[in-house]
Design a protein around this motif. Structure first.
Motif, PDB file in Angstrom:
ATOM      1  N   GLY A 170       1.002  -1.221  -0.138  1.00  0.00           N
ATOM      2  CA  GLY A 170       0.179   0.108   0.256  1.00  0.00           C
ATOM      3  C   GLY A 170       0.586   1.056  -0.014  1.00  0.00           C
ATOM      4  O   GLY A 170      -0.036   2.683  -0.731  1.00  0.00           O
ATOM      5  N   GLU A 171       2.180   1.667   0.681  1.00  0.00           N
ATOM      6  CA  GLU A 171       2.610   2.516   0.012  1.00  0.00           C
ATOM      7  C   GLU A 171       2.922   3.187  -1.115  1.00  0.00           C
ATOM      8  O   GLU A 171       3.203   4.107  -1.583  1.00  0.00           O
ATOM      9  CB  GLU A 171       3.979   2.189   0.541  1.00  0.00           C
ATOM     10  CG  GLU A 171       4.592   2.027   2.507  1.00  0.00           C
ATOM     11  CD  GLU A 171       5.902   1.735   2.852  1.00  0.00           C
ATOM     12  OE1 GLU A 171       6.273   1.961   3.707  1.00  0.00           O
ATOM     13  OE2 GLU A 171       6.325   0.845   2.266  1.00  0.00           O
ATOM     14  N   ASN A 172       2.653   1.954  -1.526  1.00  0.00           N
ATOM     15  CA  ASN A 172       2.833   2.325  -3.139  1.00  0.00           C
ATOM     16  C   ASN A 172       1.567   3.099  -3.982  1.00  0.00           C
ATOM     17  O   ASN A 172       1.899   4.181  -4.928  1.00  0.00           O
ATOM     18  CB  ASN A 172       2.714   1.630  -4.414  1.00  0.00           C
ATOM     19  CG  ASN A 172       4.589   0.361  -4.014  1.00  0.00           C
ATOM     20  OD1 ASN A 172       5.758   0.610  -4.543  1.00  0.00           O
ATOM     21  ND2 ASN A 172       3.950  -0.703  -3.871  1.00  0.00           N
ATOM     22  N   GLY A 173       0.915   3.357  -2.930  1.00  0.00           N
ATOM     23  CA  GLY A 173       0.055   4.338  -3.280  1.00  0.00           C
ATOM     24  C   GLY A 173      -0.295   5.857  -2.569  1.00  0.00           C
ATOM     25  O   GLY A 173      -0.437   6.707  -1.959  1.00  0.00           O
ATOM     26  N   LEU A 176       3.451  10.209  -0.461  1.00  0.00           N
ATOM     27  CA  LEU A 176       4.728  11.427   0.400  1.00  0.00           C
ATOM     28  C   LEU A 176       5.689  10.729   0.122  1.00  0.00           C
ATOM     29  O   LEU A 176       7.187  10.721  -0.045  1.00  0.00           O
ATOM     30  CB  LEU A 176       4.415  12.069   1.403  1.00  0.00           C
ATOM     31  CG  LEU A 176       3.791  13.574   1.328  1.00  0.00           C
ATOM     32  CD1 LEU A 176       3.673  13.403   3.099  1.00  0.00           C
ATOM     33  CD2 LEU A 176       3.941  14.212   0.480  1.00  0.00           C
ATOM     34  N   SER A 177       5.287   9.835   0.487  1.00  0.00           N
ATOM     35  CA  SER A 177       6.449   7.865   0.794  1.00  0.00           C
ATOM     36  C   SER A 177       7.160   8.783  -1.224  1.00  0.00           C
ATOM     37  O   SER A 177       8.390   7.817  -1.279  1.00  0.00           O
ATOM     38  CB  SER A 177       6.054   6.938   0.554  1.00  0.00           C
ATOM     39  OG  SER A 177       5.678   7.106   1.790  1.00  0.00           O
ATOM     40  N   HIS A 221       2.676   5.528 -11.152  1.00  0.00           N
ATOM     41  CA  HIS A 221       4.308   6.080 -10.105  1.00  0.00           C
ATOM     42  C   HIS A 221       5.062   5.978 -10.893  1.00  0.00           C
ATOM     43  O   HIS A 221       6.003   7.112 -10.964  1.00  0.00           O
ATOM     44  CB  HIS A 221       5.033   5.462  -9.165  1.00  0.00           C
ATOM     45  CG  HIS A 221       5.683   5.313  -7.992  1.00  0.00           C
ATOM     46  ND1 HIS A 221       5.665   6.934  -7.715  1.00  0.00           N
ATOM     47  CD2 HIS A 221       7.218   4.821  -8.847  1.00  0.00           C
ATOM     48  CE1 HIS A 221       7.398   6.802  -7.579  1.00  0.00           C
ATOM     49  NE2 HIS A 221       7.775   5.521  -7.798  1.00  0.00           N
ATOM     50  N   CYS A 222       5.433   4.752 -11.975  1.00  0.00           N
ATOM     51  CA  CYS A 222       5.806   4.911 -13.304  1.00  0.00           C
ATOM     52  C   CYS A 222       5.682   6.131 -14.429  1.00  0.00           C
ATOM     53  O   CYS A 222       6.689   7.125 -14.817  1.00  0.00           O
ATOM     54  CB  CYS A 222       4.968   4.384 -14.042  1.00  0.00           C
ATOM     55  SG  CYS A 222       6.506   2.408 -12.989  1.00  0.00           S
ATOM     56  N   PHE A 223       4.571   6.717 -14.058  1.00  0.00           N
ATOM     57  CA  PHE A 223       4.107   8.068 -15.319  1.00  0.00           C
ATOM     58  C   PHE A 223       4.507   8.611 -14.150  1.00  0.00           C
ATOM     59  O   PHE A 223       5.601  10.068 -15.287  1.00  0.00           O
ATOM     60  CB  PHE A 223       2.734   7.671 -15.524  1.00  0.00           C
ATOM     61  CG  PHE A 223       2.561   8.900 -16.500  1.00  0.00           C
ATOM     62  CD1 PHE A 223       2.513   9.602 -18.137  1.00  0.00           C
ATOM     63  CD2 PHE A 223       1.479   9.831 -15.759  1.00  0.00           C
ATOM     64  CE1 PHE A 223       2.193   9.926 -18.746  1.00  0.00           C
ATOM     65  CE2 PHE A 223       1.481  11.421 -16.589  1.00  0.00           C
ATOM     66  CZ  PHE A 223       1.310  10.935 -18.232  1.00  0.00           C
ATOM     67  N   GLU A 224       4.873   8.995 -13.127  1.00  0.00           N
ATOM     68  CA  GLU A 224       4.822  10.447 -12.243  1.00  0.00           C
ATOM     69  C   GLU A 224       5.935  10.340 -12.108  1.00  0.00           C
ATOM     70  O   GLU A 224       6.357  11.641 -12.695  1.00  0.00           O
ATOM     71  CB  GLU A 224       4.580  10.079 -11.249  1.00  0.00           C
ATOM     72  CG  GLU A 224       2.662  10.578 -11.330  1.00  0.00           C
ATOM     73  CD  GLU A 224       1.335  10.837  -9.764  1.00  0.00           C
ATOM     74  OE1 GLU A 224       1.895  10.327  -9.306  1.00  0.00           O
ATOM     75  OE2 GLU A 224       0.322  10.591 -10.308  1.00  0.00           O
ATOM     76  N   HIS A 312       7.289  22.332   0.852  1.00  0.00           N
ATOM     77  CA  HIS A 312       8.756  21.842   1.640  1.00  0.00           C
ATOM     78  C   HIS A 312       8.209  20.358   2.230  1.00  0.00           C
ATOM     79  O   HIS A 312       8.067  20.067   3.052  1.00  0.00           O
ATOM     80  CB  HIS A 312       8.768  22.618   2.738  1.00  0.00           C
ATOM     81  CG  HIS A 312      10.476  22.300   3.703  1.00  0.00           C
ATOM     82  ND1 HIS A 312      11.762  22.670   3.000  1.00  0.00           N
ATOM     83  CD2 HIS A 312      10.243  21.747   4.260  1.00  0.00           C
ATOM     84  CE1 HIS A 312      12.623  21.982   3.745  1.00  0.00           C
ATOM     85  NE2 HIS A 312      11.078  21.570   5.146  1.00  0.00           N
ATOM     86  N   VAL A 313       9.486  19.009   1.421  1.00  0.00           N
ATOM     87  CA  VAL A 313       9.193  17.918   2.154  1.00  0.00           C
ATOM     88  C   VAL A 313      10.055  17.825   3.138  1.00  0.00           C
ATOM     89  O   VAL A 313      11.996  17.714   2.473  1.00  0.00           O
ATOM     90  CB  VAL A 313       8.876  17.181   1.057  1.00  0.00           C
ATOM     91  CG1 VAL A 313       8.940  15.095   1.647  1.00  0.00           C
ATOM     92  CG2 VAL A 313       7.179  17.622  -0.348  1.00  0.00           C
TER      93      VAL A 313
END
Length: 351
Positions: A170-173, A176-177, A221-224, A312-313
């Motif tokens: 689920g981290e893949n969604g 911020l991660s 994720h791949c696209f972004e 800012h992250v």
């Protein structure tokens, strides 16, 4: 006009394999078998499923918490220390086969036999652990087994064949991660998932389509991020199901639940090679890491297409500790002993 695009081809592999539940020795043997197969096929990186050793705690979805104690005890006993002999054996095999390995496993803390994390390690072709990640938040009923992780492993590692990062299930969604990895120049993303995810009774309503959810997350994720994703999911056998379920109702739910899928995804959201769902095996494909630079001229979320003056992250990379010792070495420390003790007790009580 000459073609100035620089090709940088890498062969990668996703292992779609079943776990040997509660049996870490058998899990190590199987990991070595498949990493050896991947190396012989010319892969430079192989990715294994979420909690491949010693299996995924599916029973949490099907039984009440008070019924799961026996499985938790067995699972904790079969979980691995990151510096333990099982990880060392896999690392040695990776060095022998000259292949990098991303391995999902259940980790047990050195200071508590009941403190577990959903973890992964990235091992390079020299057999060295170059990253160790603990899933930030256990998903839904995973909270009955695993503790919350930390930011220490949210890192992208510069490998000889590309910059490698990874997230668990689920981290893949988690935006911020994912951005944290984008901002470190990630090029190859390792994603690992369980074999099955019972979310609601599939016999009474439209089932949760795990394979499609995996594909959508990977494609997004791949696209972004402008990366390639190596997605490794577990496979589950009928023998696994029968071993984990002593209840006919629970077994019926599991058998009706959609299975996961392993795949290799491109920055356009398409897949390379086959997608495995209903059998064990390796998904192997050649990816061109050199093709990613051109795509970043369009959208570069860590570069020109962001506003670092507005957003800012920051990431806390410290490991969680159960105890923080405070020692005062000043000459007048005796006068301060009481306050120091009070501070220490306050910290311990707030853990």
């Amino acid at each position: 006009m000459s073609n100035t695009k620089k090709n940088k081809m890498v062969r990668v592999a996703a292992a779609h394999v079943s776990s040997a539940f509660f049996d870490p020795a058998a899990g190590v043997e199987k990991a070595i078998k498949f990493l050896t197969e991947a190396a012989k096929a010319g892969a430079e990186l192989v990715v294994f499923p979420e909690s491949f050793i010693p299996g995924f705690p599916i029973w949490n979805a099907l039984s009440s918490p008070i019924s799961g104690h026996a499985n938790f005890v067995k699972f904790a006993a079969a979980s691995l220390r990151v510096d333990g002999p099982e990880i060392k054996a896999i690392a040695s095999a990776a060095a022998e086969q000259k292949i990098s390995v991303s391995l999902g496993f259940s980790e047990v803390a050195s200071y508590s036999a009941g403190c577990l994390w959903n973890a992964s390690v990235l091992i390079n072709a020299q057999g060295i652990i170059v990253n160790h990640h603990r899933k930030l938040v256990p998903t839904f009923y995973e909270k009955l087994t695993w503790s919350r992780g930390d930011g220490a492993g949210l890192s992208v590692i510069d490998m000889p064949f590309g910059k490698v990062g990874g997230l668990i299930c689920g981290e893949n969604g988690n935006p911020l991660s994912r951005y944290t990895l984008m901002a470190q120049g990630e090029e190859i993303h390792c994603a690992n998932y369980p074999p099955i995810w019972p979310f609601k009774d599939p016999r009474d309503s439209e089932p949760y389509d795990l394979a499609d959810a995996i594909r959508v997350r990977a494609a997004a994720h791949c696209f972004e991020a402008k990366v390639f994703a190596v997605v490794s999911s577990g496979f589950i056998t009928d023998e696994n199901l029968e071993m984990l379920c002593d209840d006919e109702e629970a077994l019926a739910i599991l058998k009706a639940s959609p299975r996961s899928a392993s795949m290799i995804v491109t920055p356009s959201g398409t897949t390379l090679g086959e997608t495995l769902t209903d059998r064990e095996g390796l998904v192997i494909a050649d990816i061109d890491v050199g093709s990613l630079v051109e795509l970043k001229q369009h959208h570069d979320m860590a570069g020109y297409y962001n506003r670092h003056d507005i957003f800012h992250v920051s990431v806390n990379r410290s490991r969680h500790k159960p105890l923080h010792d405070m020692v005062n070495h000043s000459p007048n420390s005796q006068a301060q002993t009481s306050s120091t003790l009070e501070e220490s007790l306050e910290i311990i009580n707030n853990i």
